[in-house]
Write a protein that holds these residues in place. Sequence first.
Motif, PDB file in Angstrom:
ATOM      1  N   SER A  23       0.817  -1.213   0.000  1.00  0.00           N
ATOM      2  CA  SER A  23       0.000   0.000   0.000  1.00  0.00           C
ATOM      3  C   SER A  23       0.854   1.267   0.000  1.00  0.00           C
ATOM      4  N   ARG A  26       2.520   1.706  -3.316  1.00  0.00           N
ATOM      5  CA  ARG A  26       1.573   1.691  -4.435  1.00  0.00           C
ATOM      6  C   ARG A  26       1.846   0.578  -5.459  1.00  0.00           C
ATOM      7  N   ALA A  28       0.812  -2.852  -7.306  1.00  0.00           N
ATOM      8  CA  ALA A  28      -0.484  -3.366  -7.717  1.00  0.00           C
ATOM      9  C   ALA A  28      -0.902  -4.571  -6.875  1.00  0.00           C
ATOM     10  N   ASN A  29       0.090  -5.335  -6.419  1.00  0.00           N
ATOM     11  CA  ASN A  29      -0.216  -6.547  -5.661  1.00  0.00           C
ATOM     12  C   ASN A  29       1.014  -7.001  -4.868  1.00  0.00           C
ATOM     13  N   GLN A  32       4.236  -8.065  -6.990  1.00  0.00           N
ATOM     14  CA  GLN A  32       5.122  -6.973  -7.422  1.00  0.00           C
ATOM     15  C   GLN A  32       6.031  -6.528  -6.282  1.00  0.00           C
TER      16      GLN A  32
END
Length: 133
Positions: A23, A26, A28-29, A32
């Motif tokens: 988070s 930033r 995506a998942n 990553q």
Amino acid sequence: MSVRRFGVSLDEELLEALDSYVSDNRFANRSQAIRHLIEKDLVEEKWKCDNIVAGAITLVFSHQKNDILKKSSEIQYKYREVILSSQGFYLNEQNYLEIIAVKGPSHKLTEVSEELISIKGIQHGKLVMSKAQ
């Protein structure tokens, strides 16, 4: 490049930390984020082997303290064999950003960055390196 899947088991606390990292940065998942952390670790391991690397040292400080810029220049002169260039920017009435491009053995870049970042009055400093060869 083909992607292969595998399962990972983490305790709750570590999984929460990973999710916060995803988070905060930033991603995506989780995949990553894990890829990023592994690649970062591999690069840092290469630094320990003393490879030739390129990078940037960033310093933020009050430009009203003239002695900081003078000390920074003196240190950069001392390490001139690894300093490629430096550039400064006035961020506002108070703060100044100096970016110093460097290239050389990783231990030498770490040495110069630690000396620069330890100047009294530096508010923030960081060295970012990447393999140059």
